[in-house]
Every structure is written in C-alpha cells, then in structure tokens.
Design an enzyme around this catalytic site. Structure first.
Site, PDB file in Angstrom:
ATOM      1  N   ASP A  48       0.846  -1.196   0.000  1.00 47.16           N
ATOM      2  CA  ASP A  48       0.000   0.000   0.000  1.00 47.16           C
ATOM      3  C   ASP A  48       0.881   1.245   0.000  1.00 47.16           C
ATOM      4  O   ASP A  48       2.039   1.205   0.425  1.00 47.16           O
ATOM      5  CB  ASP A  48      -0.891   0.024   1.256  1.00 47.16           C
ATOM      6  CG  ASP A  48      -1.862  -1.142   1.272  1.00 47.16           C
ATOM      7  OD1 ASP A  48      -2.138  -1.703   0.200  1.00 47.16           O
ATOM      8  OD2 ASP A  48      -2.316  -1.502   2.379  1.00 47.16           O
TER       9      ASP A  48
HETATM   10  N1  URA Z   1      -1.214  -5.887   3.956  1.00 43.78           N
HETATM   11  C1  URA Z   1      -1.705  -4.623   3.903  1.00 43.78           C
HETATM   12  O1  URA Z   1      -2.748  -4.345   4.478  1.00 43.78           O
HETATM   13  N2  URA Z   1      -0.992  -3.710   3.223  1.00 43.78           N
HETATM   14  C2  URA Z   1       0.161  -3.953   2.611  1.00 43.78           C
HETATM   15  O2  URA Z   1       0.772  -3.058   2.010  1.00 43.78           O
HETATM   16  C3  URA Z   1       0.672  -5.263   2.661  1.00 43.78           C
HETATM   17  C4  URA Z   1      -0.042  -6.225   3.338  1.00 43.78           C
END
Ligand code: URA
Length: 236
Positions: free
Chosen positions: A103
């Site tokens: 993310d």
């Molecule tokens: N899980 C999440 O919620 N975000 C990420 O970036 C990776 C795993």
C-alpha cells in the site's frame, strides 16, 4: 549508458582503472578500441571487451528497495510518485517493476525486477511464498488472536485467509505477521476483523530474503548473488 559506467557497474573495474586500460587500448566496443569512455553505448546490444574479457550485461536485474511512505508500488501513476522513480537513471531504461504490491502508506522491502516470468511465479498463490510484516495497531490485540490467525481469519467480505502466523510483542499492540498470500489490504483487514486498526506497517522479508536494514527509506541496492539464487529457487 557511458562506457565507464557500464564497466564499473559490472564490478569489473573502477572508472579510473577503466580509463587507464582504455588509454592502453584495452577497451573495445564491437571490436574497436575506444579511448574516450564517456562515449555512450547500448548496454543490451554493444559488445564490450575489457582487457580481453567479453563483458555481458545481465538480461535480468534484481533490486531491493526500502520503500518509503507515499509511493505507489507501480511503474506509473497519474497523480502520485511511484517506486521506480527511486531507482537511478541507469536503471530507468531497464523496465523494472515491483514484485507484488505494498500500500501507499506501507514501508519496507520491495523487490523489483525486469524478469516478468519470475515475478509471476513467485506471486502465484500456489507457491506459498512467505512475506513478513512488522505492524503496530491502535490497540492491543485480544488473547486468542494467534489461534485465529492460524486457523484462518475471516475478512469483512467473507474471504477466509490462509493460515498465517502472528507473533506479538509485549503489550500486544505490535509484532510480526507472516503471510503466504497477498490479498488487497490483507493485514489491515485482518487487524480490522478485531475492531482494531493498523497504524504502521513495514515489510521486513520476502521469500526469506530480509530487508537490508542498512538501507534507509528510499534507498536501494542490487540483490546479492545469494539472494538472487534464493529468489530464483522459488520459481523452479
Ligand atoms: N497488507 C496490507 O494491508 N498492506 C500492505 O501493504 C501489505 C499487506
């Protein structure tokens, strides 16, 4: 790419050593001695010989990046900065892309490559490649989360996660989660299933390759030969 950069990046000689070798006629490009190493070549096509040894440019490149917050794990975005912008100019034309997604607000280990087949294989759910994340949550997690992670957390949309591992620190509001899959916002949604929220998330390892903690956020380096073999072993 400049010839001296090409030679030094392959780790064959420093730019200074290369310049000395070139003065003595030791650097050939397509069979012709070149004395001025500031000239540019096409690293994928030119045949460079250094003191009698033919140098081959690696077709595939593997890079580890410590992703900072605010960057999208993509090669382009109309509004936001993307992780590939953090790579140096000499890698810009090699068409690297991130292996999997993090993310925008997640930091930590991101592997980038131009080997599409490898990326496809290691991301396949059948491979069960492990990813480890350090997380912090708004509130402590309740007793019994460990068992729930192991048996498979059910997300808000009804998806039942594969068995995962959570190891909590003292205080139970931080720890390490190990996943073998990668659903959208998976950790945030797993933690949300306990009416809690992730406040910090950092990937600390991918396919058993740990993040090199000497890399500050935004810094990158090539994978070592050993790390490269580990990654490739998951694609066999
Ligand atoms: N899980 C999440 O919620 N975000 C990420 O970036 C990776 C795993």
């Amino acid at each position: 790419m400049r010839i001296d950069k090409f030679i030094s990046e392959l780790g064959v000689a420093s730019r200074k050593e290369a310049a000395k070798a070139a003065r003595g006629g030791g650097v050939l490009v397509d069979g012709v001695a070149v004395r001025d190493l500031s000239q540019h070549i096409d690293p994928d096509r030119s045949r460079v010989t250094y003191l009698g040894r033919e140098l081959s440019y690696k077709k595939y490149v593997y890079v580890m990046l410590n992703k900072p917050m605010g960057y999208v794990s993509a090669t382009e975005d109309s509004r936001l900065p993307v992780v590939t912008e953090l790579l140096p100019e000499e890698l810009q034309h090699r068409e690297l892309f991130p292996v999997g997604r993090l993310d925008k607000d997640t930091v930590g280990l991101m592997i980038l490559t131009n080997n599409g087949q490898l990326a496809h294989t290691v991301l396949s759910p059948k491979r069960h490649v492990e990813k480890e994340y350090y997380f912090e949550s708004r509130e402590p997690l309740p007793p019994g989360v460990e068992e729930k992670f192991e048996s498979g957390i059910v997300l808000g949309d009804g998806y039942e996660c594969k068995s995962a591992e959570i190891s909590l620190d003292e205080g139970r509001a931080s720890g390490v989660i190990t996943l073998t899959e990668g659903k959208y916002h998976q950790i945030k949604r797993m933690i949300a299933s306990f009416d809690n929220a992730v406040t910090y998330l950092k990937r600390i390892s991918f396919a058993t390759i740990p993040l090199d903690e000497s890399l500050s956020e935004g810094e990158w380096r090539y994978l070592t030969d050993e790390e490269e073999s580990v990654l490739l072993s998951f694609a066999e």
